[in-house]
Design a protein around this motif. Structure first.
Motif, PDB file in Angstrom:
ATOM      1  N   ARG A   1      53.312  34.918  23.828  1.00 39.97           N
ATOM      2  CA  ARG A   1      52.463  34.265  24.839  1.00 39.97           C
ATOM      3  C   ARG A   1      51.033  34.715  24.628  1.00 39.97           C
ATOM      4  N   VAL A   2      50.105  33.774  24.838  1.00 39.39           N
ATOM      5  CA  VAL A   2      48.684  34.133  24.818  1.00 39.39           C
ATOM      6  C   VAL A   2      48.084  33.670  26.140  1.00 39.39           C
ATOM      7  N   ILE A   3      47.395  34.588  26.794  1.00 38.89           N
ATOM      8  CA  ILE A   3      46.761  34.284  28.085  1.00 38.89           C
ATOM      9  C   ILE A   3      45.247  34.351  27.881  1.00 38.89           C
ATOM     10  N   ALA A   4      44.555  33.267  28.233  1.00 39.09           N
ATOM     11  CA  ALA A   4      43.116  33.170  27.965  1.00 39.09           C
ATOM     12  C   ALA A   4      42.331  33.188  29.269  1.00 39.09           C
ATOM     13  N   ILE A   5      41.180  33.833  29.242  1.00 37.20           N
ATOM     14  CA  ILE A   5      40.374  34.051  30.441  1.00 37.20           C
ATOM     15  C   ILE A   5      38.962  33.508  30.220  1.00 37.20           C
ATOM     16  N   ASP A   6      38.496  32.681  31.147  1.00 34.41           N
ATOM     17  CA  ASP A   6      37.136  32.131  31.087  1.00 34.41           C
ATOM     18  C   ASP A   6      36.807  31.631  32.488  1.00 34.41           C
ATOM     19  N   ARG A   7      35.629  31.011  32.634  1.00 36.33           N
ATOM     20  CA  ARG A   7      35.304  30.435  33.945  1.00 36.33           C
ATOM     21  C   ARG A   7      34.994  28.951  33.876  1.00 36.33           C
TER      22      ARG A   7
ATOM     23  N   ASN B   1      41.231  31.420  35.376  1.00 34.61           N
ATOM     24  CA  ASN B   1      39.814  31.220  35.673  1.00 34.61           C
ATOM     25  C   ASN B   1      39.348  32.406  36.508  1.00 34.61           C
ATOM     26  N   TYR B   2      38.465  33.231  35.934  1.00 35.44           N
ATOM     27  CA  TYR B   2      38.125  34.485  36.619  1.00 35.44           C
ATOM     28  C   TYR B   2      37.264  34.290  37.858  1.00 35.44           C
ATOM     29  N   GLU B   3      36.777  33.053  38.060  1.00 37.57           N
ATOM     30  CA  GLU B   3      36.068  32.800  39.317  1.00 37.57           C
ATOM     31  C   GLU B   3      37.035  32.407  40.437  1.00 37.57           C
ATOM     32  N   GLN B   4      38.277  32.145  40.044  1.00 40.13           N
ATOM     33  CA  GLN B   4      39.245  31.727  41.062  1.00 40.13           C
ATOM     34  C   GLN B   4      40.344  32.746  41.304  1.00 40.13           C
ATOM     35  N   ALA B   5      40.503  33.695  40.384  1.00 43.38           N
ATOM     36  CA  ALA B   5      41.603  34.648  40.537  1.00 43.38           C
ATOM     37  C   ALA B   5      41.159  36.005  40.011  1.00 43.38           C
ATOM     38  N   ASP B   6      41.745  37.064  40.562  1.00 46.29           N
ATOM     39  CA  ASP B   6      41.467  38.398  40.050  1.00 46.29           C
ATOM     40  C   ASP B   6      42.204  38.568  38.722  1.00 46.29           C
ATOM     41  N   VAL B   7      41.439  38.856  37.684  1.00 48.82           N
ATOM     42  CA  VAL B   7      42.014  38.862  36.335  1.00 48.82           C
ATOM     43  C   VAL B   7      43.070  39.955  36.189  1.00 48.82           C
ATOM     44  N   TYR B   8      42.748  41.160  36.628  1.00 52.47           N
ATOM     45  CA  TYR B   8      43.689  42.279  36.479  1.00 52.47           C
ATOM     46  C   TYR B   8      45.001  41.986  37.214  1.00 52.47           C
ATOM     47  N   ASP B   9      44.884  41.581  38.483  1.00 51.25           N
ATOM     48  CA  ASP B   9      46.101  41.329  39.278  1.00 51.25           C
ATOM     49  C   ASP B   9      46.932  40.211  38.663  1.00 51.25           C
ATOM     50  N   THR B  10      46.258  39.157  38.218  1.00 47.70           N
ATOM     51  CA  THR B  10      46.991  38.011  37.655  1.00 47.70           C
ATOM     52  C   THR B  10      47.698  38.414  36.366  1.00 47.70           C
TER      53      THR B  10
END
Ligand code: ZN
Ligand code: ZN
Length: 389
Positions: free
Chosen positions: A212-218, A236-245
């Motif tokens: 699995r690959v999980i990608a992070i951007d806004r 989307n780091y403007e919509q969710a907490d990246v660490y928690d997600t």
């Protein structure tokens, strides 16, 4: 000839400049048929890379036709179609013999400048400041290619410019970012940044066997490309907490490896982002390492953090305690492009990947200033601009 020149912060102008000439017997002159604007060119554009001078020709992703060769270049001839790797490498020094081409010891005539900032100098790079050699870049009609007997890759007929142009940088860079993760079956890889390099890091992680690959951007359009073209799950780091997600998505363990494909101009909402922006503006730190900090904190115990986003100098609030106590490995580097061009060309020929999927805008070289403006402002869902001289 015409060339895109850096004439100050946020000022790119296409102007008449002298044609390049053969200076050394291992040089070639290439008539450029396609060239691209790179995310790392935006660091020049935004004025974050020191030792740029007015009139410098920029661009380090280019390809074209050989129109002249020096007398020591015996593997290329006039008329050959080539892609040119962005690091300039001699092929003979200790680093080159270890295939660490972006660390060539003979290609940066201004090595002392880089050594002052970094301790030692990396290789020279086309169109990327005087500290990196002061070489004229490839957003132009022609370029002089030093060590042409080592770097340029001949392109087989039947492949278009757009399919092979990114062998010059972003495909090998993304691939090396994934390779540094030592991916094993079942691994989950997280990638910060869905710009072009991030897209190739995602695609390469799958090529190398990630589960699995999980990608992070806004930017929604970048996240959409990551999902639909590269096959990632996205945050989307403007919509969710990246660490928690990421913890939720990985059963609380964290990703096996984290790739920073963002670099020195990261964005984040909130207090820490404001802190870095202020310190960078005051020149108290040169880079904003927000993605890197987050990648370190999220990575599972004993995992790897792979840094391919460009950093220029110094960073602040670096979570060394997390790295040391949790046995993390950090790997990094400008891509050793020459090492990857042939194997990745084979993957393109085999139909495993078509790198042209990242291109959203095609323009004439004359429109380069507009291309930079669109790319930096993410106008019209701009992901990758290809310029035609
Ligand atoms: Zn690049
Ligand atoms: Zn070398």
């Amino acid at each position: 000839m015409r060339a895109a020149c850096w004439n100050g912060k946020r000022t790119i102008e296409v102007q008449d400049v002298p044609d390049p000439k053969i200076l050394n017997s291992r040089d070639a002159i290439v008539r450029i048929t396609s060239t691209a604007i790179c995310g790392s060119d935006l660091h020049l554009y935004n004025g974050f890379i020191p030792t740029m001078e007015k009139g410098d020709i920029i661009g380090h992703e280019f390809m074209g036709e050989v129109v002249e060769v020096g007398h020591s270049v015996d593997n290329l001839k006039v008329g050959d179609r080539v892609v040119v790797p962005f690091p300039i490498a001699c092929g003979n020094c200790w680093s080159c013999r270890q295939e660490l081409y972006s660390l060539c010891e003979n290609s940066n005539p201004n090595a002392w400048m880089a050594a002052k900032l970094m301790g030692h100098s990396p290789a020279g790079i086309f169109g990327y400041s005087h500290m990196m050699g002061g070489y004229a870049g490839g957003q132009a009609q022609y370029a002089r290619v030093p060590f042409a007997d080592v770097g340029p890759l001949k392109v087989p007929e039947g492949l278009s410019d757009e399919q092979v142009l990114f062998l010059s940088d972003i495909f090998p860079t993304g691939y090396m970012g994934a390779e540094m993760c030592d991916i094993r079956p079942g691994d989950v890889i997280a990638v910060w940044g869905c710009g072009p390099v991030g897209q190739f890091a995602i695609a390469s992680a799958y090529l190398l066997g990630a589960e699995r690959v999980i990608a992070i951007d806004r930017f929604p359009y970048r996240l959409q490309m990551a999902r639909e073209k590269a096959g990632a799950e996205t945050i989307n780091y403007e919509q969710a907490d990246v660490y928690d997600t990421l913890m939720e998505m990985t059963g609380g363990r964290g990703p096996d490896a984290c790739i920073d494909a963002v670099g020195m101009e990261a964005h984040t909402p909130g207090v820490v982002g404001a802190y870095d922006r202020a310190k960078q503006a005051l020149m108290l730190e040169t880079d904003r390492p927000i993605a890197l900090r987050e990648a370190i904190m999220a990575c599972r115990n004993g995992g790897t953090v792979s840094v391919i986003g460009v950093y220029g100098g110094f960073i602040d609030k670096f979570p060394m305690g997390s790295v040391m106590n949790r046995s993390l490995t950090i790997k990094s580097g400008q891509a050793h492009v020459q090492r990857y061009m042939r194997p990745l060309l084979e993957r393109i020929e085999n139909g495993e990947i078509d790198p042209s999927f990242v291109i959203t805008h095609r323009m004439r070289l004359e429109d380069a200033p507009r291309g930079y403006e669109m790319f930096v402002n993410k106008e019209d869902n701009c992901e990758k601009v290809v310029l035609k001289p």
